[in-house]
Design an enzyme around this catalytic site. Structure first.
Site, mmCIF file in Angstrom:
data_model
loop_
_atom_site.group_PDB
_atom_site.id
_atom_site.type_symbol
_atom_site.label_atom_id
_atom_site.label_comp_id
_atom_site.label_asym_id
_atom_site.label_seq_id
_atom_site.Cartn_x
_atom_site.Cartn_y
_atom_site.Cartn_z
ATOM 1 N N CYS A 26 56.564 36.187 27.149
ATOM 2 C CA CYS A 26 58.038 35.743 27.685
ATOM 3 C C CYS A 26 58.013 34.526 27.731
ATOM 4 O O CYS A 26 57.624 33.768 26.739
ATOM 5 C CB CYS A 26 58.103 36.742 28.944
ATOM 6 S SG CYS A 26 56.784 36.344 30.351
ATOM 7 N N SER A 27 58.834 33.993 28.823
ATOM 8 C CA SER A 27 58.921 32.529 28.800
ATOM 9 C C SER A 27 57.747 31.642 29.033
ATOM 10 O O SER A 27 57.874 30.461 28.882
ATOM 11 C CB SER A 27 60.073 32.198 29.901
ATOM 12 O OG SER A 27 59.963 32.947 31.318
#
Length: 627
Positions: A26-27
């Site tokens: 993810c980020s």
């Protein structure tokens, strides 16, 4: 350490390429689905330069911050190379009730996380169009507005196809076939038939009229059935006809089942989840938003915030707005930013200042993991500031009934997600809540912060935990957190008789052993249970983790230094698995001894409980006798 070296170390300490069933990111996090979770070495992963934190739960998550994309690419390249050399398939963890919770959470993360960028971008784009219309830059009745609006509308309209793709990828079924089957639900000719006056039937059965656009659960149920049907027919179908017969049977079985049963069932599931969130908010109102905002740091720390994604998307899809999770997240995200900015202002450590500034900027734009794992969770004063700031802002946002109109991490860059053309105050209230979160958390952290009480500085080996000499005496920080035990009470005659040296013991509650002073490592037993350091002021110490733990041959211990290494106060030396030591029948009581105590007057500075880094022993050089 380079990205390639760090990636190699990460892959090694999650059990190697053969232990990785699936890798996503993810980020800020690498998300590993492992065949055997026990092979992941959490302590070794945390020790890798560039790794901010590790979460073991539904997935083994390695937090690396903003460089996650580069790290992901490097790990995937290594995985591919290793797989090519080994030529062996990855072992999959069998389904069991024991792993049911982890399996469900891994499935949710795998299906919903990849589609977030699409719906987040579409949502923000839509909110910017609404903002442009609200300020008079673009008329909502103009062709320009209508054409531009079709871009985000298409993303939500064909959301079932996005979910079908990610579900098919997770379940490893034919992606084009999955898209074709679910595509029936949003095919204009089919929807026109199903919604026409009087409806339509298939072989005498009424086709349910269900609005499938923007729905997610019908696709998931359809692809779950597809995975079973495809595997069954692939197994029993002869090779020469498999290429067309398997897809044919999948279409013949799955499409009618989806139209008559799974589609309507998935739609009702979405309705129920939406109703549950609305009921929770309707029953408890602003209190629910306030409480959720306050516990989000703890929920996110174990990755459980992903459980809010399906109902949040379902609510947004059906109602076009959401007033619970995304509102609480705004309060929390900005509180993380405010608190870390305060730490950057107060700390005297240049390393921590740089870390806090970077983490604060990320949190300001909705990405909180660098702040959480780099600063907040390691420092209780910051955590208290974040929780109070989050609850203060959450209470206000809940009281004024703030609503979000896009599924994206709330922050300064995405604040337009709160634009409501019918209620301009919604956006203003969001800005006020943002300000409350920043100001309250910043003020509290600015007031509460102490470098001397910073676990982050201990991890970094900074100066924040150093105990300064006073009145000619040297001071040693506690190497562990636990309860102080006088040497007289230690169940070992060598230690209790002070044969090795004077000092004190600790019955630890945490297995991290940190350096009590600055100096050089002079002893490190092969069994890893004991370490000696010669301080820069001449004091020689020995930390002996547990009683008779030499018998364990180093199994419960992980070392982070070697003989000859320079260490600073608070630097991590050894990690001990206290549960393993206790399970083996050994006492975890840890003597901390001044080996050359004949040259010093030794005083225990604390009693009762002690925290790692807190002043523990004072040493004062004895005056030499005149002859």
């Amino acid at each position: 350490m380079s990205t390639q070296e760090a990636a190699k170390a990460i892959l090694e300490h999650v059990g190697g390429a053969g232990n990785v069933s699936k890798l996503q990111h993810c980020s800020t996090r690498l998300r590993f689905a492992l065949a055997d979770d026990s092979k992941a070495d959490e302590a070794a992963l945390k020790a890798i330069p560039g790794v901010i934190g590790v979460v073991k739960g539904p997935q083994t998550q390695v937090i690396v911050g903003s460089k996650v994309a580069d790290m992901y690419a490097a790990v995937e390249k290594l995985r591919s190379g290793t797989a090519a050399q080994d030529g062996a398939p990855v072992e999959r963890r069998p389904l069991s009730w024991k792993h049911a919770g982890s399996t469900v959470m891994d499935f949710i993360v795998s299906v919903f996380t990849p589609i977030i960028p699409a719906i987040a971008g579409a949502g923000i784009f839509k909110s910017l169009l609404v903002l442009a219309s609200a300020v008079g830059w673009l008329s909502s009745s103009s062709d320009n507005f209508k054409v531009l609006s079709s871009i985000p509308d298409a993303v939500f309209g064909f959301l079932p196809l996005l979910v079908a793709y990610t579900t098919a990828k997770k379940l490893d079924v034919n992606r084009p076939l999955a898209l074709g089957i679910v595509g029936v639900l949003v095919y204009p000719a089919f929807t026109a038939l199903a919604t026409r006056e009087g409806g339509v039937d298939l072989f005498g059965l009424d086709v349910p009229s269900v609005p499938y656009n923007a729905q997610v659960f019908p696709s998931i149920l359809a692809i779950l059935l597809l995975s079973v049907v495809e595997r069954f027919f692939t197994k029993i179908t002869p090779g020469p006809i498999r290429v067309f017969f398997v897809p044919l049977m999948c279409i013949v079985i799955v499409v009618p089942a989806t139209i008559f049963l799974l589609g309507p069932l998935g739609y009702q599931l979405g309705v129920l989840l939406t109703a549950a969130l609305i009921a929770l908010y309707g029953t408890f109102g602003w209190v629910a938003v306030m409480l959720l905002a306050g516990v989000l740091p703890l929920i996110i720390s174990v990755g459980m915030h992903k459980a809010f994604i399906p109902p949040t998307i379902a609510t947004m899809a059906s109602a076009g707005r959401e007033s619970f999770y995304l509102v609480a997240s705004l309060a929390h995200n900005l509180s993380e930013a405010g608190a870390t900015f305060a730490v950057a202002l107060r700390t005297k450590s240049t390393t921590l200042r740089a870390t806090s500034l970077s983490a604060g900027v990320s949190a300001l734009f909705g990405i909180t993991e660098p702040a959480l794992y780099g600063v907040t969770l390691q420092n209780r004063r910051v955590l208290v500031s974040v929780i109070i700031g989050s609850m203060s802002a959450g209470a206000y946002l809940g009281l004024v009934q703030t609503t979000a109109f896009a599924v994206v991490g709330p922050g300064v860059g995405s604040i337009s997600m709160y634009v409501d053309a019918a209620n301009p105050w919604n956006f203003i209230n969001a800005l006020i809540g943002l300000g409350i979160a920043l100001v309250v958390s910043f003020t509290l952290a600015l007031f509460l912060w102490r470098d001397s009480d910073s676990a982050t500085l201990r991890v970094m080996g900074g100066t924040g935990t150093a105990v300064e000499p006073a009145n000619g005496a040297g001071h040693l920080a506690s190497p562990m957190t636990g309860v102080i035990v006088p040497l007289d009470d230690v169940d070992d005659s060598v230690f209790s008789a002070r044969i090795i040296g004077d000092g004190v013991a600790i019955r630890p509650t945490d297995g991290a052993v940190r350096s009590p002073l600055a100096g050089e490592v002079t002893v490190l037993m092969d069994s890893k249970h004991a370490i000696g350091i010669r301080g820069d002021d001449g004091v020689e110490i020995l930390i002996h983790v547990g009683i008779d733990t030499v018998q364990l041959d180093g199994a419960p211990f992980t070392t982070h230094v070697a003989v000859g290494d320079r260490v600073v106060v608070g630097q991590l030396l050894v990690e001990a698995d206290l549960a393993v030591i206790s399970a083996a029948g050994y006492d975890t009581t840890t003597p901390v001894l001044i080996v050359n105590s004949k040259n010093y007057d030794v005083t225990v500075e604390e009693a009762g409980s002690v925290t790692s880094g807190q002043a523990l022993l004072a040493t004062k050089a004895k005056e030499k006798e005149l002859v």
